[in-house]
Design a protein around this motif. Structure first.
Motif, PDB file in Angstrom:
ATOM      1  N   MET A 103       0.800  -1.218   0.000  1.00  0.00           N
ATOM      2  CA  MET A 103       0.000   0.000   0.000  1.00  0.00           C
ATOM      3  C   MET A 103       0.836   1.274   0.000  1.00  0.00           C
ATOM      4  SD  MET A 103      -1.329  -0.543   3.931  1.00  0.00           S
ATOM      5  CE  MET A 103      -2.785   0.435   3.661  1.00  0.00           C
ATOM      6  N   GLN A 104       0.173   2.342  -0.378  1.00  0.00           N
ATOM      7  CA  GLN A 104       0.643   3.713  -0.214  1.00  0.00           C
ATOM      8  C   GLN A 104      -0.621   4.532  -0.034  1.00  0.00           C
ATOM      9  OE1 GLN A 104       2.615   3.850  -4.090  1.00  0.00           O
ATOM     10  NE2 GLN A 104       1.093   5.316  -4.840  1.00  0.00           N
ATOM     11  N   GLU A 105      -0.529   5.802   0.261  1.00  0.00           N
ATOM     12  CA  GLU A 105      -1.738   6.598   0.515  1.00  0.00           C
ATOM     13  C   GLU A 105      -2.674   6.561  -0.688  1.00  0.00           C
ATOM     14  OE1 GLU A 105      -1.708  10.533   1.958  1.00  0.00           O
ATOM     15  OE2 GLU A 105      -0.734  10.054   3.849  1.00  0.00           O
ATOM     16  N   GLY A 106      -3.878   5.992  -0.479  1.00  0.00           N
ATOM     17  CA  GLY A 106      -4.890   5.956  -1.524  1.00  0.00           C
ATOM     18  C   GLY A 106      -4.858   4.744  -2.416  1.00  0.00           C
ATOM     19  N   LEU A 107      -3.830   3.904  -2.308  1.00  0.00           N
ATOM     20  CA  LEU A 107      -3.720   2.717  -3.167  1.00  0.00           C
ATOM     21  C   LEU A 107      -3.271   1.513  -2.351  1.00  0.00           C
ATOM     22  CD1 LEU A 107      -3.658   1.381  -6.023  1.00  0.00           C
ATOM     23  CD2 LEU A 107      -1.259   2.075  -6.150  1.00  0.00           C
ATOM     24  N   ALA A 108      -3.952   0.375  -2.546  1.00  0.00           N
ATOM     25  CA  ALA A 108      -3.560  -0.859  -1.843  1.00  0.00           C
ATOM     26  C   ALA A 108      -3.903  -2.069  -2.702  1.00  0.00           C
ATOM     27  CB  ALA A 108      -4.267  -0.961  -0.494  1.00  0.00           C
ATOM     28  N   ASN A 109      -3.037  -3.073  -2.653  1.00  0.00           N
ATOM     29  CA  ASN A 109      -3.271  -4.357  -3.306  1.00  0.00           C
ATOM     30  C   ASN A 109      -3.242  -5.446  -2.246  1.00  0.00           C
ATOM     31  OD1 ASN A 109      -3.170  -4.054  -6.455  1.00  0.00           O
ATOM     32  ND2 ASN A 109      -1.559  -2.717  -5.677  1.00  0.00           N
ATOM     33  N   VAL A 110      -4.334  -6.199  -2.146  1.00  0.00           N
ATOM     34  CA  VAL A 110      -4.415  -7.317  -1.206  1.00  0.00           C
ATOM     35  C   VAL A 110      -4.146  -8.592  -1.999  1.00  0.00           C
ATOM     36  CG1 VAL A 110      -5.854  -8.589   0.429  1.00  0.00           C
ATOM     37  CG2 VAL A 110      -6.057  -6.093   0.256  1.00  0.00           C
ATOM     38  N   CYS A 111      -3.064  -9.298  -1.653  1.00  0.00           N
ATOM     39  CA  CYS A 111      -2.627 -10.467  -2.432  1.00  0.00           C
ATOM     40  C   CYS A 111      -2.571 -11.723  -1.573  1.00  0.00           C
ATOM     41  CB  CYS A 111      -1.242 -10.228  -3.032  1.00  0.00           C
ATOM     42  SG  CYS A 111      -1.062  -8.712  -3.991  1.00  0.00           S
ATOM     43  N   ASP A 120      -8.484   1.719  -4.568  1.00  0.00           N
ATOM     44  CA  ASP A 120      -7.962   2.997  -5.066  1.00  0.00           C
ATOM     45  C   ASP A 120      -8.907   4.098  -4.600  1.00  0.00           C
ATOM     46  OD1 ASP A 120      -6.666   5.007  -6.385  1.00  0.00           O
ATOM     47  OD2 ASP A 120      -6.609   4.011  -8.331  1.00  0.00           O
ATOM     48  N   VAL A 121      -8.482   4.913  -3.642  1.00  0.00           N
ATOM     49  CA  VAL A 121      -9.337   5.936  -3.034  1.00  0.00           C
ATOM     50  C   VAL A 121      -8.637   7.290  -3.120  1.00  0.00           C
ATOM     51  CG1 VAL A 121     -10.418   6.722  -0.883  1.00  0.00           C
ATOM     52  CG2 VAL A 121     -10.394   4.279  -1.445  1.00  0.00           C
ATOM     53  N   ASN A 122      -9.377   8.300  -3.508  1.00  0.00           N
ATOM     54  CA  ASN A 122      -8.825   9.652  -3.572  1.00  0.00           C
ATOM     55  C   ASN A 122      -8.848  10.277  -2.173  1.00  0.00           C
ATOM     56  OD1 ASN A 122      -7.834  12.070  -4.575  1.00  0.00           O
ATOM     57  ND2 ASN A 122      -9.882  12.866  -5.031  1.00  0.00           N
ATOM     58  N   PHE A 131       5.282   5.797   6.521  1.00  0.00           N
ATOM     59  CA  PHE A 131       4.610   5.297   7.735  1.00  0.00           C
ATOM     60  C   PHE A 131       3.178   4.827   7.489  1.00  0.00           C
ATOM     61  CE2 PHE A 131       7.838   8.328   9.188  1.00  0.00           C
ATOM     62  CZ  PHE A 131       8.548   7.530  10.086  1.00  0.00           C
ATOM     63  N   VAL A 132       2.783   4.670   6.227  1.00  0.00           N
ATOM     64  CA  VAL A 132       1.410   4.251   5.927  1.00  0.00           C
ATOM     65  C   VAL A 132       1.118   2.885   6.542  1.00  0.00           C
ATOM     66  CG1 VAL A 132      -0.267   3.745   4.107  1.00  0.00           C
ATOM     67  CG2 VAL A 132       1.387   5.588   3.794  1.00  0.00           C
ATOM     68  N   LYS A 133       2.077   1.971   6.447  1.00  0.00           N
ATOM     69  CA  LYS A 133       1.890   0.624   6.998  1.00  0.00           C
ATOM     70  C   LYS A 133       1.669   0.672   8.509  1.00  0.00           C
ATOM     71  CE  LYS A 133       6.906  -0.164   7.328  1.00  0.00           C
ATOM     72  NZ  LYS A 133       7.232   1.218   6.875  1.00  0.00           N
ATOM     73  N   ASP A 134       2.412   1.542   9.190  1.00  0.00           N
ATOM     74  CA  ASP A 134       2.275   1.663  10.645  1.00  0.00           C
ATOM     75  C   ASP A 134       0.905   2.250  11.016  1.00  0.00           C
ATOM     76  OD1 ASP A 134       5.283   1.168  11.544  1.00  0.00           O
ATOM     77  OD2 ASP A 134       5.308   2.497   9.803  1.00  0.00           O
ATOM     78  N   GLN A 135       0.467   3.253  10.250  1.00  0.00           N
ATOM     79  CA  GLN A 135      -0.840   3.861  10.509  1.00  0.00           C
ATOM     80  C   GLN A 135      -1.964   2.856  10.274  1.00  0.00           C
ATOM     81  OE1 GLN A 135      -0.054   7.127   7.669  1.00  0.00           O
ATOM     82  NE2 GLN A 135      -0.491   8.571   9.319  1.00  0.00           N
ATOM     83  N   PHE A 136      -1.830   2.063   9.202  1.00  0.00           N
ATOM     84  CA  PHE A 136      -2.848   1.048   8.902  1.00  0.00           C
ATOM     85  C   PHE A 136      -2.872  -0.026   9.986  1.00  0.00           C
ATOM     86  CE2 PHE A 136      -3.947  -3.042   6.751  1.00  0.00           C
ATOM     87  CZ  PHE A 136      -5.303  -2.779   6.595  1.00  0.00           C
ATOM     88  N   TYR A 137      -1.713  -0.478  10.421  1.00  0.00           N
ATOM     89  CA  TYR A 137      -1.614  -1.490  11.477  1.00  0.00           C
ATOM     90  C   TYR A 137      -2.294  -0.992  12.750  1.00  0.00           C
ATOM     91  CZ  TYR A 137       0.591  -4.692  14.831  1.00  0.00           C
ATOM     92  OH  TYR A 137       0.822  -5.616  15.828  1.00  0.00           O
ATOM     93  N   ASP A 138      -2.008   0.252  13.131  1.00  0.00           N
ATOM     94  CA  ASP A 138      -2.642   0.834  14.318  1.00  0.00           C
ATOM     95  C   ASP A 138      -4.155   0.908  14.157  1.00  0.00           C
ATOM     96  OD1 ASP A 138      -0.175   1.124  15.488  1.00  0.00           O
ATOM     97  OD2 ASP A 138       0.061   3.231  14.909  1.00  0.00           O
ATOM     98  N   TYR A 139      -4.600   1.306  12.951  1.00  0.00           N
ATOM     99  CA  TYR A 139      -6.043   1.416  12.688  1.00  0.00           C
ATOM    100  C   TYR A 139      -6.720   0.046  12.808  1.00  0.00           C
ATOM    101  CZ  TYR A 139     -10.429   2.168  10.199  1.00  0.00           C
ATOM    102  OH  TYR A 139     -11.760   2.228   9.868  1.00  0.00           O
ATOM    103  N   VAL A 140      -6.080  -0.986  12.226  1.00  0.00           N
ATOM    104  CA  VAL A 140      -6.655  -2.339  12.234  1.00  0.00           C
ATOM    105  C   VAL A 140      -6.927  -2.800  13.657  1.00  0.00           C
ATOM    106  CG1 VAL A 140      -6.147  -4.781  11.806  1.00  0.00           C
ATOM    107  CG2 VAL A 140      -5.725  -3.092  10.020  1.00  0.00           C
ATOM    108  N   PHE A 141      -5.966  -2.617  14.557  1.00  0.00           N
ATOM    109  CA  PHE A 141      -6.129  -3.176  15.895  1.00  0.00           C
ATOM    110  C   PHE A 141      -6.879  -2.240  16.841  1.00  0.00           C
ATOM    111  CE2 PHE A 141      -2.908  -5.855  14.006  1.00  0.00           C
ATOM    112  CZ  PHE A 141      -3.494  -7.088  14.245  1.00  0.00           C
ATOM    113  N   GLN A 142      -6.966  -0.973  16.493  1.00  0.00           N
ATOM    114  CA  GLN A 142      -7.895  -0.089  17.202  1.00  0.00           C
ATOM    115  C   GLN A 142      -9.327  -0.512  16.913  1.00  0.00           C
ATOM    116  OE1 GLN A 142      -6.936   3.917  15.994  1.00  0.00           O
ATOM    117  NE2 GLN A 142      -5.004   3.948  17.140  1.00  0.00           N
ATOM    118  N   GLN A 143      -9.597  -0.811  15.628  1.00  0.00           N
ATOM    119  CA  GLN A 143     -10.935  -1.276  15.244  1.00  0.00           C
ATOM    120  C   GLN A 143     -11.233  -2.657  15.821  1.00  0.00           C
ATOM    121  OE1 GLN A 143     -12.048   1.859  14.227  1.00  0.00           O
ATOM    122  NE2 GLN A 143     -13.393   0.564  13.016  1.00  0.00           N
TER     123      GLN A 143
END
Length: 240
Positions: free
Chosen positions: A47-55, A69-71, A117-129
């Motif tokens: 991922m990067q801001e606004g774009l992610a591929n789940v594989c 893909d999100v603006n 730091f996108v990965k770190d922000q996403f990780y924090d968001y996942v486990f907060q949720q």
């Protein structure tokens, strides 16, 4: 053994697969071949801001199960609320894709990769949720998530991620990295220390009597022998 028979099958051309006797093991293998996601034990979110591929990654292929893909509005001086809302919306979409496509009963590791730091922000968001919604699946599998650096959020960055020696160490127990590791160790030992490697029923039974077995490999033919008595008495298995 890592050996394959090959045959060319043209796209959309019908073919018939014939076998004298179809047992449950053969049918399970056929189901797995028809749906590779059922034996993909490695997942990656690039991922990067606004774009992610789940594989999902198997021993032989990479399947892109979702592309998000999100603006996201840019940060403006004194006005960060729109950026944060857009980022949370993006993270929520990625999280839902992970929950939809990743089977945590099969997957042993989930790589989260990004520049910055996108990965770190996403990780924090996942486990907060996960805590907020009491999502036990995520909480029980928290140790499977691994954060790694990538140059971008595009699929081609996966190659550089998997070549990272640190990542390879963490993935050592997945099929993608060590599907035939036990057999390779046996062959190596057979060449270098033949007195420690034995095969054949009689030799293995003697090793079992001496409680000298570290790893026991059972051939497919023996595993599916019917009746079992044809190969002697049923094996007794105990944990040492």
């Amino acid at each position: 053994m890592g050996a394959y028979h090959t045959i060319d099958l043209e796209l959309n051309r019908k073919f018939t697969l014939v076998k004298a006797h179809w047992d449950s093991v053969a049918l399970d293998r056929l189901d797995m071949a028809c749906d590779p996601s059922q034996h993909a034990d490695l997942a990656a979110v690039i991922m990067q801001e606004g774009l992610a591929n789940v594989c999902l990654i198997t021993a032989s292929m990479t399947l892109v199960k979702a592309k998000i893909d999100v603006n996201i509005p840019r940060k403006r001086k004194g006005q960060c609320s729109q950026h944060e809302k857009g980022l949370n919306k993006f993270f929520e979409s990625v999280l839902q894709a992970v929950l939809r496509h990743v089977n945590f009963d099969i997957v042993k590791c989930v790589l989260i990769a990004s520049p910055g730091f996108v990965k770190d922000q996403f990780y924090d968001y996942v486990f907060q949720q996960a805590v907020k919604l009491d999502n036990k699946v995520l909480l029980e599998n928290k140790s499977k998530f691994v954060l790694v650096h990538s140059s971008s959020g595009f699929k081609h960055s996966l190659k550089e991620i998997l070549q990272d020696p640190i990542v390879q160490t963490k993935l050592s127990d997945t099929k993608a990295a060590g599907e035939v590791k036990a057999l390779e160790c046996f062959y190596t030992m057979l060449q270098t220390e033949p007195n420690r490697a034995f095969y054949g029923i009689k030799h293995v039974e003697k090793a079992c009597e001496a409680q000298a077995i570290e790893t026991l490999l059972i051939s497919d033919n023996l595993f599916r022998t019917r009746p079992v008595n044809r190969c002697g008495s049923p094996p007794q298995v105990s944990n040492a």
